[in-house]
Design an enzyme around this catalytic site. Structure first.
Site, PDB file in Angstrom:
ATOM      1  N   LYS A  96       0.616  -1.155  -0.200  1.00 50.81           N
ATOM      2  CA  LYS A  96      -0.190  -0.040   0.368  1.00 50.81           C
ATOM      3  C   LYS A  96       1.201   0.815   0.157  1.00 50.81           C
ATOM      4  CE  LYS A  96      -2.747   3.155   2.303  1.00 50.81           C
ATOM      5  NZ  LYS A  96      -3.508   3.169   3.924  1.00 50.81           N
ATOM      6  N   ALA A 184      -9.296   5.302   4.269  1.00 48.81           N
ATOM      7  CA  ALA A 184      -8.979   6.412   5.163  1.00 48.81           C
ATOM      8  C   ALA A 184     -10.016   7.641   4.958  1.00 48.81           C
ATOM      9  CB  ALA A 184      -7.760   7.372   4.621  1.00 48.81           C
ATOM     10  N   GLY A 185     -10.355   7.852   6.012  1.00 49.83           N
ATOM     11  CA  GLY A 185     -11.243   9.319   7.218  1.00 49.83           C
ATOM     12  C   GLY A 185     -12.931   8.280   7.039  1.00 49.83           C
ATOM     13  N   ASN A 206      -8.790   2.332  10.444  1.00 51.64           N
ATOM     14  CA  ASN A 206      -8.157   1.545  11.168  1.00 51.64           C
ATOM     15  C   ASN A 206      -8.683   2.594  12.485  1.00 51.64           C
ATOM     16  OD1 ASN A 206      -6.020   1.407  13.172  1.00 51.64           O
ATOM     17  ND2 ASN A 206      -4.631   2.039  11.692  1.00 51.64           N
ATOM     18  N   THR A 207      -8.276   4.065  12.528  1.00 52.59           N
ATOM     19  CA  THR A 207      -8.502   4.734  13.857  1.00 52.59           C
ATOM     20  C   THR A 207     -10.103   4.345  14.494  1.00 52.59           C
ATOM     21  OG1 THR A 207      -7.209   6.665  12.402  1.00 52.59           O
ATOM     22  CG2 THR A 207      -8.647   7.141  14.880  1.00 52.59           C
TER      23      THR A 207
END
Lengths: 257, 329
Positions: A96, A184-185, A206-207
């Protein structure tokens, strides 16, 4: 089932491995969500004596396909070197590719990204570029040899969801046959479902999971949302319309239309 | 000579276990290749925050509960404990992090600009909101280690560089070095710095929340501050990187610009021993008891673990953090 570079993966949910309270909770999140791919950052952990080995072993033991990433790389050279190291560590050609252009927003550097993608595909890598929704950039990445695209939903770690729906829709429509992962996001399962409803092939986050109060439960929430969104996409959703359209004919009314 | 008990490892775990056992009448000896507290032990680099409630933001319940024993234990050993509480702040756009932190933790008070300035006058105007954890405390780790060591000397506890004639009970408190027998133990790298900033006066530890680079600053007195700490999945025990140090220093500067003028006294790096759930363990294999995996909670959890080891040795009481069935050897 989704296919990236000829490899079939059961789940359309991909999870990152950073920021969890502990590796044990990371493992629970994977087990409960059934996520099929784990991304792992090799850059920061990279030491002189394979110092990150213990954590990488834990990631390998998850029993899912590992997608190493070049998170935190700000230059082409850095990203390429990190990718080469990742290939040795995880014995995979998958990478990635992140080339960060702006330290604060972690926005991709489109110019460096294309250059690094070209170098890596020439070197036999199978590149998953972390990109924006820009269709010109997407075209350049495909030209450079990428066969998968990873457009962002919003900047990394923001949890804002899909901030440019129009752009993402256009991207999806422009390259209907390229596997695309919204990366993401994403902050909530509903946002993941939305991406899947739009026809994206998978999502990566992830987060939103790692920093949830109960990461394993949140991971399952995302897994269900991804499934729901994909089902909806495959089921060919109705078109929205401005006027109410009763699903049963109104008795006693003539054909008013 | 032979004693009833041999403890391997004179870091915070070994010293606390030794202290507790000696206090309860056990004759023992302590073995460490470097028997004086120093840079070889990861506890040397610790922050010394006794902050069980703040740790509850990311740590599991036992850390919060067992950590509440720490301040009282250290005080009872004659260590200087500052009962000033701790502060948690966030910069403007990361303010939502503060709400999240508040939701995940207990025993805190919300401060506004005025009440924060009453607690820490130098932070006046820098933050309009903060969390205050009144029940938390902090200690100076190196002084605390030296103090425990001195008290063992005073009681004529032998501290040896090696022991060849190991008989009786062995208590293995070697931290990351015990990876040779604990295959599920890993290192988590941490980098820290010590600064002298005489212009800054803070009474208590301050945590600066940040989605990527959370940081804490612990006052050590005389204008000296400990700045910590990164947390990287790596067993590497050396090589503080420019990236990490830059992150730490930027965060300190963001907390208070006067840190820009601070003198850098020290940059430290080591790896914390941790099990996969980041919780400590006591294991017993025959005549060996292993105490390990204190992760970033050495000074916070060593007192509770020491108590549990003493209860196990003296009363046969099985500690809650013991996994007896663990088959490995």
């Amino acid at each position: 089932m989704v296919t990236f570079y000829g490899t079939e993966v059961q789940s359309r949910l991909m999870l990152g491995t950073a920021l969890y309270p502990s590796p044990a909770i990371l493992e629970q999140a994977f087990r409960r969500s059934g996520a099929g791919i784990a991304t792992v950052s090799v850059r920061r952990e990279a030491g002189t004596e394979r110092a990150g080995a213990a954590f990488w072993d834990l990631v390998r033991q998850l029993g899912v396909k590992v997608l190493p990433n070049t998170a935190g790389c700000h230059s082409v050279r850095e990203a390429v070197t990190t990718a080469q190291m990742a290939r040795e560590l995880f014995e995979t050609n998958w990478i990635k590719l992140e080339v960060i252009g702006h330290a604060d927003t972690l926005q991709p550097d489109p110019f460096g990204l294309v250059e690094a993608a070209r170098i890596l595909t020439d070197d036999g890598f199978e590149v998953f570029p972390y990109t924006t929704e820009d269709i010109v950039l997407a075209d350049r990445l495909l030209e450079a040899g990428c066969k998968v695209l990873m457009p962002w939903g919003a900047p990394i770690g923001t949890g804002l969801g899909l901030t440019n729906i129009y752009g993402l829709r256009t991207l999806r429509a422009q390259f209907p046959d390229v596997p695309m992962v919204v990366d993401a996001g994403l902050g909530l399962p509903s946002q993941a479902a939305q991406a899947m409803e739009m026809g994206f092939d998978a999502v990566l986050l992830n987060t939103a999971v790692a920093k949830a109060g109960d990461p394993a439960a949140m991971a399952e929430g995302f897994a269900r949302a991804v499934e729901a969104g994909r089902l909806a996409y495959e089921a060919d959703p109705m078109e929205p319309r401005d006027m109410a359209a009763p699903s049963t004919p109104l008795i006693g009314k003539a054909f008013l239309e | 000579m032979s004693a009833d008990v041999t403890i391997f490892g004179a870091g915070v775990a070994g010293l606390c276990v030794a202290t507790e056992l000696v206090a309860r009448g056990i004759e023992l000896r302590l073995v460490d290749p470097q028997p004086s507290p120093g840079a070889h032990a990861c506890s040397w680099w610790a922050g010394g925050m006794l902050a069980p409630f703040c740790e509850g933001e990311s740590a599991e319940e036992p850390v919060v509960r067992l950590g509440q024993e720490a301040a009282g234990w250290w005080q009872a050993q004659g260590v200087d404990v500052s009962h000033e509480g701790s502060l948690v702040v966030a910069l403007g756009r990361d303010r939502s992090e503060l709400d999240r932190f508040a939701r995940r933790t207990e025993r805190h008070e919300r401060l506004d600009r005025v009440t924060l300035a009453e607690k820490e006058p130098q932070l006046e105007g820098r933050f309009d909101r903060a969390l205050f954890f009144p029940d938390e405390a902090h200690i100076a780790p190196r002084a605390a280690l030296a103090h425990l060591r001195q008290r063992l000397d005073d009681r004529n506890v032998p501290v040896l560089e090696r022991a060849d004639d190991v008989g009786g009970l062995v208590i293995d408190c070697r931290g990351l070095a015990a990876r040779d027998v604990l295959s599920d133990l890993r290192g988590v790298k941490g980098e820290m710095a010590v600064l002298r900033a005489p212009d800054i006066d803070l009474r208590r530890p301050v945590r600066l929340l940040h989605p990527r680079h959370p940081l804490y600053i612990v006052p050590r007195g005389d204008g000296v501050f400990m700045l910590g700490a990164t947390q990287i999945e790596s067993g590497e025990r050396h090589r503080a990187t420019l990236r990490s140090v830059t992150e730490l220093f930027s965060a300190a500067y963001a907390l208070h610009p006067a840190f820009g003028e601070a003198e850098i006294l020290e940059i430290g790096v080591d790896a914390r021993p941790a099990f996969p759930d980041n919780l400590p363990r006591i294991r017993r294999w025959g005549d060996t008891i292993l105490v390990n995996g204190l992760f970033r909670h050495g000074f916070l959890l060593a007192p509770a673990l020491a108590r549990m080891v003493a209860d196990l040795v003296l009363d046969g009481k099985i500690p809650e953090v013991m996994d007896e069935d663990h088959g490995e050897r």
